[in-house]
Design a protein around this motif. Structure first.
Motif, PDB file in Angstrom:
ATOM      1  N   ILE A 129       0.831  -1.209   0.000  1.00  0.00           N
ATOM      2  CA  ILE A 129       0.000   0.000   0.000  1.00  0.00           C
ATOM      3  C   ILE A 129       0.864   1.258   0.000  1.00  0.00           C
ATOM      4  CG2 ILE A 129      -1.620   1.340   1.417  1.00  0.00           C
ATOM      5  CD1 ILE A 129      -2.857  -1.408   2.219  1.00  0.00           C
ATOM      6  N   VAL A 130       1.879   1.299   0.847  1.00  0.00           N
ATOM      7  CA  VAL A 130       2.706   2.518   0.939  1.00  0.00           C
ATOM      8  C   VAL A 130       3.482   2.747  -0.361  1.00  0.00           C
ATOM      9  CG1 VAL A 130       4.600   3.634   2.164  1.00  0.00           C
ATOM     10  CG2 VAL A 130       2.867   2.367   3.441  1.00  0.00           C
ATOM     11  N   ASN A 131       4.114   1.682  -0.864  1.00  0.00           N
ATOM     12  CA  ASN A 131       4.947   1.872  -2.056  1.00  0.00           C
ATOM     13  C   ASN A 131       4.124   2.137  -3.313  1.00  0.00           C
ATOM     14  OD1 ASN A 131       7.606   1.898  -3.261  1.00  0.00           O
ATOM     15  ND2 ASN A 131       7.016  -0.008  -4.286  1.00  0.00           N
ATOM     16  N   SER A 132       2.870   1.747  -3.302  1.00  0.00           N
ATOM     17  CA  SER A 132       2.051   1.928  -4.501  1.00  0.00           C
ATOM     18  C   SER A 132       1.299   3.252  -4.509  1.00  0.00           C
ATOM     19  CB  SER A 132       1.038   0.779  -4.621  1.00  0.00           C
ATOM     20  OG  SER A 132       1.700  -0.449  -4.706  1.00  0.00           O
ATOM     21  N   LEU A 133       1.521   4.085  -3.506  1.00  0.00           N
ATOM     22  CA  LEU A 133       0.808   5.368  -3.477  1.00  0.00           C
ATOM     23  C   LEU A 133       1.191   6.192  -4.711  1.00  0.00           C
ATOM     24  CD1 LEU A 133       1.140   6.305   0.302  1.00  0.00           C
ATOM     25  CD2 LEU A 133      -0.913   5.522  -0.890  1.00  0.00           C
ATOM     26  N   ALA A 134       0.222   6.396  -5.556  1.00  0.00           N
ATOM     27  CA  ALA A 134       0.489   7.083  -6.824  1.00  0.00           C
ATOM     28  C   ALA A 134      -0.759   7.833  -7.236  1.00  0.00           C
ATOM     29  CB  ALA A 134       0.876   6.067  -7.900  1.00  0.00           C
ATOM     30  N   ILE A 135      -0.561   8.812  -8.079  1.00  0.00           N
ATOM     31  CA  ILE A 135      -1.708   9.572  -8.552  1.00  0.00           C
ATOM     32  C   ILE A 135      -1.939   9.235 -10.026  1.00  0.00           C
ATOM     33  CG2 ILE A 135      -0.323  11.636  -9.085  1.00  0.00           C
ATOM     34  CD1 ILE A 135      -2.790  13.218  -7.985  1.00  0.00           C
ATOM     35  N   PRO A 136      -3.137   8.761 -10.370  1.00  0.00           N
ATOM     36  CA  PRO A 136      -3.387   8.355 -11.767  1.00  0.00           C
ATOM     37  C   PRO A 136      -3.353   9.542 -12.726  1.00  0.00           C
ATOM     38  CG  PRO A 136      -5.043   7.429 -10.280  1.00  0.00           C
ATOM     39  CD  PRO A 136      -4.281   8.455  -9.500  1.00  0.00           C
ATOM     40  N   ALA A 137      -2.825   9.273 -13.915  1.00  0.00           N
ATOM     41  CA  ALA A 137      -2.854  10.267 -14.993  1.00  0.00           C
ATOM     42  C   ALA A 137      -3.501   9.632 -16.215  1.00  0.00           C
ATOM     43  CB  ALA A 137      -1.444  10.744 -15.312  1.00  0.00           C
ATOM     44  N   GLY A 138      -4.378   8.697 -15.972  1.00  0.00           N
ATOM     45  CA  GLY A 138      -5.042   7.958 -17.039  1.00  0.00           C
ATOM     46  C   GLY A 138      -5.337   6.563 -16.520  1.00  0.00           C
ATOM     47  N   LEU A 139      -5.996   5.762 -17.351  1.00  0.00           N
ATOM     48  CA  LEU A 139      -6.383   4.427 -16.894  1.00  0.00           C
ATOM     49  C   LEU A 139      -5.163   3.552 -16.630  1.00  0.00           C
ATOM     50  CD1 LEU A 139      -8.623   2.460 -16.233  1.00  0.00           C
ATOM     51  CD2 LEU A 139      -8.737   1.839 -18.663  1.00  0.00           C
ATOM     52  N   PHE A 140      -4.111   3.720 -17.415  1.00  0.00           N
ATOM     53  CA  PHE A 140      -2.924   2.878 -17.239  1.00  0.00           C
ATOM     54  C   PHE A 140      -1.665   3.721 -17.075  1.00  0.00           C
ATOM     55  CE2 PHE A 140      -5.825  -0.106 -19.415  1.00  0.00           C
ATOM     56  CZ  PHE A 140      -5.842  -1.085 -18.434  1.00  0.00           C
ATOM     57  N   LYS A 141      -1.794   4.867 -16.445  1.00  0.00           N
ATOM     58  CA  LYS A 141      -0.624   5.712 -16.219  1.00  0.00           C
ATOM     59  C   LYS A 141      -0.759   6.394 -14.868  1.00  0.00           C
ATOM     60  CE  LYS A 141       3.183   7.660 -16.934  1.00  0.00           C
ATOM     61  NZ  LYS A 141       4.393   6.800 -16.926  1.00  0.00           N
ATOM     62  N   SER A 142       0.325   6.374 -14.100  1.00  0.00           N
ATOM     63  CA  SER A 142       0.293   7.047 -12.812  1.00  0.00           C
ATOM     64  C   SER A 142       1.688   7.517 -12.452  1.00  0.00           C
ATOM     65  CB  SER A 142      -0.239   6.096 -11.735  1.00  0.00           C
ATOM     66  OG  SER A 142       0.614   4.981 -11.621  1.00  0.00           O
ATOM     67  N   TYR A 143       1.738   8.438 -11.508  1.00  0.00           N
ATOM     68  CA  TYR A 143       3.025   8.931 -11.016  1.00  0.00           C
ATOM     69  C   TYR A 143       3.098   8.715  -9.512  1.00  0.00           C
ATOM     70  CZ  TYR A 143       3.357  11.255 -15.541  1.00  0.00           C
ATOM     71  OH  TYR A 143       3.413  11.505 -16.884  1.00  0.00           O
ATOM     72  N   SER A 144       4.245   8.220  -9.053  1.00  0.00           N
ATOM     73  CA  SER A 144       4.452   7.999  -7.627  1.00  0.00           C
ATOM     74  C   SER A 144       4.276   9.305  -6.872  1.00  0.00           C
ATOM     75  CB  SER A 144       5.866   7.455  -7.391  1.00  0.00           C
ATOM     76  OG  SER A 144       6.162   7.443  -6.012  1.00  0.00           O
ATOM     77  N   VAL A 145       3.666   9.238  -5.694  1.00  0.00           N
ATOM     78  CA  VAL A 145       3.497  10.470  -4.914  1.00  0.00           C
ATOM     79  C   VAL A 145       4.829  10.927  -4.316  1.00  0.00           C
ATOM     80  CG1 VAL A 145       1.107   9.967  -4.328  1.00  0.00           C
ATOM     81  CG2 VAL A 145       2.903   9.276  -2.760  1.00  0.00           C
ATOM     82  N   PHE A 146       5.785  10.013  -4.253  1.00  0.00           N
ATOM     83  CA  PHE A 146       7.097  10.376  -3.729  1.00  0.00           C
ATOM     84  C   PHE A 146       8.013  10.751  -4.894  1.00  0.00           C
ATOM     85  CE2 PHE A 146       5.272   6.956  -1.078  1.00  0.00           C
ATOM     86  CZ  PHE A 146       5.090   7.666   0.097  1.00  0.00           C
ATOM     87  N   ALA A 147       9.063  11.518  -4.572  1.00  0.00           N
ATOM     88  CA  ALA A 147       9.987  11.931  -5.630  1.00  0.00           C
ATOM     89  C   ALA A 147      11.426  11.730  -5.183  1.00  0.00           C
ATOM     90  CB  ALA A 147       9.756  13.402  -5.979  1.00  0.00           C
ATOM     91  N   GLY A 148      12.291  11.504  -6.162  1.00  0.00           N
ATOM     92  CA  GLY A 148      13.731  11.488  -5.928  1.00  0.00           C
ATOM     93  C   GLY A 148      14.175  10.571  -4.805  1.00  0.00           C
ATOM     94  N   SER A 149      14.954  11.141  -3.863  1.00  0.00           N
ATOM     95  CA  SER A 149      15.538  10.304  -2.807  1.00  0.00           C
ATOM     96  C   SER A 149      14.467   9.737  -1.882  1.00  0.00           C
ATOM     97  CB  SER A 149      16.572  11.100  -2.007  1.00  0.00           C
ATOM     98  OG  SER A 149      16.019  12.302  -1.552  1.00  0.00           O
TER      99      SER A 149
END
Lengths: 56, 733
Positions: free
Chosen positions: B177-197
């Motif tokens: 759950i923690v590592n998969s936290l992401a914000i969808p940018a489409g049905l099959f595209k998302s960006y991780s809520v975390f960045a960089g380091s």
């Protein structure tokens, strides 16, 4: 620079807390183990073998 | 004299049979893909078409072997042993079957989406967000069924195998759950809520513990149940198993940052990871010794018994891997081993030796019991063992050689103080013979798995037609307390005294909820201590003012880089070593990654690091290189990507992507978001015109290649900008 920043951020305490927490937990587990009687340990170790005995 | 009343229990063996079949089926698929990948590494022509390149197949291989093969083996073990250890049928058949078919559907969706390039790029967590949600739902179904079964058990005390299953179930849920936290940018595209380091720390907290709590703890549970059964001996030391369990659960969770030594991660975090990794040595070897010593007095059975052969060699590989892992976490060793094939050898000695052999040992033990017949060919099972063992040895010896060769060649200097092998491809060429040995080793292991599949099918075919569930008589539980409130404190104290008579840990085992809470506490301490400080100092990550967000076209190019799986072979993280700075340029800074959702540091350098690639070559070089890497670098092993020159660039969702990035804190203005497509087109036209001016082909302005070129040309260039005060931040760490 980043290293210096992290060193002055007082974060070493977190690592120390972690180490102490581990030592306490480990000590508690060892204490548990030392208080077990041989019979208790032997009974527990045989649990997987028991289902053979009751199978019809 | 008291008489114990008996009750009849029918174990649900059908679900176990299906999980066993799925294990073997997905094992064949996952390992076949592994052999194809090994071939592609030695012979790049084996990269066929757009969908079967190394970059796209690698996550398919890892997901198939970890979650499909090992996952189904775990479930088979859990469903078989839990019912017997708790002397009760699984709580709910519908939940069991929902779990089975849900998990297979997830695997199939992975097999479809990963070759299509639908990936988040985070290792062992590549699947896109809808599948991530499905994984969480199916895992919850599994957990409910498991804990419900625990609740209705007839055996008071919870055997060590069940502890490992509990740790697996709760920890995997938290990690996923923690590592998969992401914000969808489409049905099959998302960006991780975390960045960089931050993203790197979360990912390797997850990645390392996926190894710990998916490939280690459930297999240890499996070992503690099936090994005593196969050897017909109780476990060597129950006390040691208690120490093993709690130490492992507490220590493992800290070890993740050892994957990030010398990167843009705080040194204290990586040192903490290293120290706890070294401490892991002890419980791991305690478990190995407990396993091997369980065979006391039964070693002679090894001569004929394929099951014990698989178990003994599997446990030995566990010991080897858990010796090697802590050793590789030591910074000075890691400096040599990281990014090389040494890591690949380490991973495969664990996966093929420990997970593979333990799983097949269990399957060969289960086949006669589940299908109520003798195994079809004991000779073939023994052949499987020997051919598999030889395959593993060939594989890992080749990869150890390749890894050490790589590491030493990368850091070699000549007598004039210059890199002895300045051209990266010189080091690659040296490895090709070892890559062929890996193909051979992989083929042998795969043939062994095929033999296992044939043996299973033939055993199933000769089983009696109708298979009834196993029915047993078990003592009625006389230990379950009446559910009533004690009328006074004396009654309460008396019942507590009675409960503790059998030992405090055994009392704890009788309270699965408390046991589970303590397990969660154990894994949470390490997680919180490592992750919280990192997130707390987020505002203190030194920002580099010249580091700006990607342009719309560069962001699209970055998504293509993710789609093609480039991160599987190219790192973007230059360590502060003389040879790396000499070869690639200025070492990577944490502030460079603040807009990197997700981070793309990578963990392997089959090709060179790309962190400072920008402006190193003209646009045309990149176009030619992607179309056919051998045209610019003749000995290259990289797949060709001609489809990037023919596929039309889709900018339909660019605006949405910038918008989602802005939601994550990337400073895009409203105008930049609204004009995303137009500005991307304008930049694409500029790049296409330059390619033509450099003597390249015409008509690339609307092709995917221009976006990828835009991204590659941007890599690592921000800190070279002198305006904006960037230079002040380059003074080193």
């Amino acid at each position: 620079m980043f290293r210096e920043l992290m060193q002055t951020a007082g974060l070493q305490m977190w690592a120390e807390i972690g180490l102490v927490a581990f030592c306490v937990a480990f000590g508690a587990v060892v204490a548990y183990v030392l208080h077990m009687t041989p019979k208790e340990a032997s009974d527990a170790a045989r649990i997987p073998l028991e289902d053979e005995e009751v199978t019809r | 004299m008291t008489t114990t009343s008996m009750q009849t229990v029918r174990y649900d063996d059908r679900i176990v049979r299906w999980f066993v079949c799925a294990t073997v089926l997905w094992g064949i698929v996952g390992m076949l893909v592994g052999v194809i990948l090994a071939l592609q590494m030695a012979w790049p022509a084996a990269n066929i078409g757009e969908y079967l390149t190394f970059g796209r197949l690698r996550p398919l291989h890892t997901n198939a072997v970890i979650f499909a093969f090992a996952g189904n083996a775990i479930f088979a073990a859990v469903y078989y042993s839990t019912q017997r250890l708790l002397k009760t049928r699984m709580a709910h058949g519908a939940l069991s079957w929902t779990h089975f078919w849900g998990w297979q559907a997830i695997i199939v969706s992975a097999a479809i989406t990963l070759p299509l390039g639908l990936t988040q790029s985070k290792e062992y967590a590549e699947l896109e967000w809808p599948i991530d949600i499905a994984i969480a739902v199916v895992w919850v179904v599994f957990a409910v069924n498991f804990f419900w079964t625990l609740k209705k058990r007839r055996e008071k005390h919870i055997y060590v195998a069940i502890w490992f299953y509990i740790a697996t179930i709760v920890t995997v849920a938290i990690l996923h759950i923690v590592n998969s936290l992401a914000i969808p940018a489409g049905l099959f595209k998302s960006y991780s809520v975390f960045a960089g380091s931050h993203d790197a720390l979360i990912q390797w907290w997850y990645g390392h513990n996926a190894v710990a709590f998916f490939l280690t703890t459930p297999f240890l549970g499996l070992m503690y149940y099936f090994l005593p059964k196969a050897a017909n001996r109780p476990v060597f030391s129950y006390k040691l198993s208690i120490v093993h369990f709690w130490s492992l659960v507490f220590l493992y969770i800290w070890a993740g940052p050892h994957h990030l030594h010398y990167t843009a991660l705080p040194e204290w975090a990586t040192t903490l990871g290293m120290v706890f990794s070294v401490m892991l040595w002890m419980p791991s070897w305690g478990g190995m010794i407990n396993g091997l010593f369980t065979l006391r007095g039964a070693w002679h059975k090894l001569r004929d018994d394929a099951v014990l052969k698989f178990f003994v060699v599997g446990i030995t590989f566990y010991g080897m891997s858990t010796f090697e892992g802590p050793m590789m976490s030591i910074k000075s060793v890691n400096a040599l081993s990281h990014y090389t094939d040494w890591t690949i050898a380490h991973v495969h000695s664990g996966a093929l030796g420990w997970n593979g052999f333990i799983a097949f040992g269990m399957i060969y033990w289960l086949l006669p019991k589940l299908w109520k017949t003798e195994i079809w060919s004991k000779g073939m099972a023994n052949l499987h063992f020997w051919i598999g063992t030889i395959g593993i040895l060939l594989y890992i010896v080749a990869m150890y050689s390749a890894g050490v060769t790589q590491g030493l060649m990368w850091r070699a200097f000549d007598e004039t103080g210059r890199l002895a092998y300045p051209d990266f491809v010189e080091t690659v060429v040296q490895l090709v013979p070892m890559y062929w040995v890996r193909v051979l080793g992989g083929c042998l292991y795969f043939i062994g798995v095929l033999l296992g599949g044939v043996n299973m099918v033939m055993t199933v075919l000769k089983s009696p037609g109708r298979l009834e569930d196993t029915e047993v008589q078990v003592p009625a539980p006389d230990w379950k307390p009446d559910v009533r409130i004690s009328s006074n404190i004396d009654d309460t104290l008396n019942s507590l005294e009675a409960a503790t008579k059998s030992g405090r840990h055994r009392l704890l085992e009788g309270w699965p909820l408390v046991f589970t809470v303590l397990t969660v506490a154990g894994i949470s301490i390490g997680s919180v201590v490592e992750i919280v400080p990192m997130l707390l100092v987020r505002s203190n990550v030194p920002t580099i003012r010249s580091v700006t967000p990607y342009t719309a076209l560069e962001l699209e190019g970055r998504d293509l880089y993710i789609r093609e799986g480039c991160v599987g072979c190219h790192s973007q993280m230059i360590r502060p070593f003389r040879d790396e700075i000499e070869r690639y340029g200025e070492y990577s800074k944490p502030g460079e990654g603040v807009y990197e959702h997700p981070f793309l540091w990578g963990s392997k350098r089959t090709g060179p690091d790309l962190a400072r690639l920008g402006t190193k070559y003209p646009h045309l070089w990149h176009v030619r290189h992607m179309e056919d890497p051998r045209s610019t670098t003749p000995p290259s092993l990289m797949p060709a990507y001609p489809h990037l020159l023919s596929n039309t660039l889709d900018l339909g969702s660019t605006q949405t992507k910038l918008d989602r990035m802005a939601m994550l804190g990337v400073p895009y203005s409203i105008e930049e978001i609204n004009d995303a497509e137009a500005t991307a087109r304008a930049q694409a036209n500029e790049i296409a015109d330059e390619v033509v001016a450099q003597g390249g082909p015409d008509g690339l302005a609307d092709k995917e290649i221009v976006a990828l070129v835009a991204y590659l040309q941007r890599l690592g260039t921000d800190i070279k900008k002198r305006e904006g005060g960037a230079s002040a931040d380059l003074g080193g760490q």
